[in-house]
Each structure stands twice: as structure tokens, then as C-alpha cells.
Write a protein that holds these residues in place. Sequence first.
Motif, PDB file in Angstrom:
ATOM      1  N   SER A  41       0.834  -1.211   0.000  1.00  0.00           N
ATOM      2  CA  SER A  41       0.000   0.000   0.000  1.00  0.00           C
ATOM      3  C   SER A  41       0.864   1.256   0.000  1.00  0.00           C
ATOM      4  CB  SER A  41      -0.916   0.020   1.224  1.00  0.00           C
ATOM      5  OG  SER A  41      -1.849  -1.028   1.162  1.00  0.00           O
ATOM      6  N   ASP A 160      -5.884  -0.680  -4.711  1.00  0.00           N
ATOM      7  CA  ASP A 160      -5.312  -1.283  -3.507  1.00  0.00           C
ATOM      8  C   ASP A 160      -6.307  -2.262  -2.887  1.00  0.00           C
ATOM      9  OD1 ASP A 160      -3.766  -1.963  -1.378  1.00  0.00           O
ATOM     10  OD2 ASP A 160      -3.646   0.040  -0.508  1.00  0.00           O
ATOM     11  N   GLU A 161      -6.133  -3.520  -3.188  1.00  0.00           N
ATOM     12  CA  GLU A 161      -7.020  -4.592  -2.708  1.00  0.00           C
ATOM     13  C   GLU A 161      -8.496  -4.234  -2.875  1.00  0.00           C
ATOM     14  OE1 GLU A 161      -6.020  -6.591   0.853  1.00  0.00           O
ATOM     15  OE2 GLU A 161      -3.929  -5.950   0.816  1.00  0.00           O
TER      16      GLU A 161
END
Length: 239
Positions: A41, A160-161
Motif C-alpha cells: 500500500s 489497492d485490494e
Amino acid sequence: MINIKDLYKSYGKVDVLKGIDLDIKEKEVVVIIGPSGSGKSTLLRCMNYLEEPTKGTVCVDGIVLDGEANINKVREEVGMVFQRFNLFPHMTVLQNIMLAPMKVRHMAADEAKSEAVRLLTRVGLADKADNYPTQLSGGQQQRVAIARALAMKPKVMLFDEPTSALDPEMVGEVLDVMRSLAKEGMTMVIVTHEMGFAREVGDRLLFVDQGKILEQGTPKAVFEHPQQERTKLFLSKVL
Ligand code: ADP
Ligand code: MG
């Protein structure tokens, strides 16, 4: 499109990124995998200056991220989608998508609206324009978040995810939208645990561990012939 050189990021005494070199070409789809806490991240957030590097340079589409003017310019060009959708709860879906183009790009309301409708249609949610975020499922909210990012006509999309907070049955609809973006040639950097998707859509896979790119290659090569012991161990747990 993105050039990262000798990037370090520390929080106080905690060294998170420890020398990242990464060049991402236009239209390339780069998938980042790695253990929790490895700095994935942080790396993404350095790509649009949500985090300021401790050392090293990040350059997006020829713009070096340092001065404030540059940062604002790059934030217009780099869309980001997070695990949590962060839609504005007091605004309708349509208003959520229209906001940034009107505020930042000074787009006229009618143009912003027709563009928002076009994007909603693209993510399969034309009928939800006048709903509020809480009236939508998690998968629908995440598709709105993608449409909202696309409304700024970004040159790069960072994810991000994006499916980690979703119920399993909603993962597919979000991955479908991302897959179609990739097909249309969007430059994308995606942190994900969806290994099947990574393999199918990724041009390149990076394995990040302890703040470094430990290994990279085509998804097929990394999945089938990981070179590093730590990559093998990680893959043995997730594949
Ligand atoms: P990942 O996304 O791979 O799980 P992160 O980039 O979120 O990893 O975090 C890497 C490390 O940096 C973790 O140890 C995390 O606790 C730490 N970290 C992340 N953000 C901050 C912050 N704002 N302040 C202090 N430490 C942070
Ligand atoms: Mg993370």
C-alpha cells in the motif's frame, strides 16, 4: 508512464520501502502481491504522493512528484481505488461521480452529468444513478468508486485490494470491470490477493517482501517457477 528510482519510505524508525526501482510502461497491467505489512500500500500511495518518499524519485507521465503544483497535476491523472469505497454518503451515485470533474476540471454540470451516466452504464449501474451509496451493495459501491475515479480521465489507475472488503459473490463483478479496463489499454497497478485474476490480466507480477521487490516476471513465470524461497513460501500459502 511511471518511473520509480531508489525509493525509500520510513515512518519514524520503521523502514517500510527499502530501495524500489520500477518502470511501468503505458498500457501495462502490473500486479503486486506479497505478505501483509510488506509495503504494498505504501508503494501505491507513493505513486500519487499520498505518501511522501523519504528518499528517491517518483515520476508519472513525465512529471516528477515534488512541488505542490506537480502533485496536484498528478493526482488528476492518477485514479486510485481503495479497499474501502469512500463514497460521499450524503451524495447520490451520480453526484459522487460528477463532483471531481466539476470542482477540479471545472467541467460544466451538464457535461459532467452525461459523462457520469456514460461511466455508470459502463460499470453496469445506469439504473442506480439517483440512489445513495448506502442503498447499494458493496460490489456496486466499488463499481461506483471505479467510475468516480475514471471520471477524471486518469492516465493510470491504482487499485489497492479493491475486492478484499467484499462478500465473495461480489468479487467477480468488480474484477469484470477491471478486466475490461485492462482490455481497453488502461495503465494499471493492482495490489490484490486474487491470484487467478492476477494471472489472467497481469502483464507483470511483482512479489514485494519487506519493502523490496524480491522477484518479478510474467504471472505465469512467477507462479510456476518462483526463484526465491520467500516467494515459494508465500505462493504455497495462497495458490
Ligand atoms: P501492506 O499494504 O503490504 O500490507 P503497508 O504499506 O500498509 O503494507 O504497511 C507496511 C508497513 O508500514 C507496516 O508495518 C505498517 O504498519 C507501516 N505503516 C503503514 N502506514 C503507516 C503510517 N502511516 N505510519 C506508521 N507506520 C505505517
Ligand atoms: Mg495494504
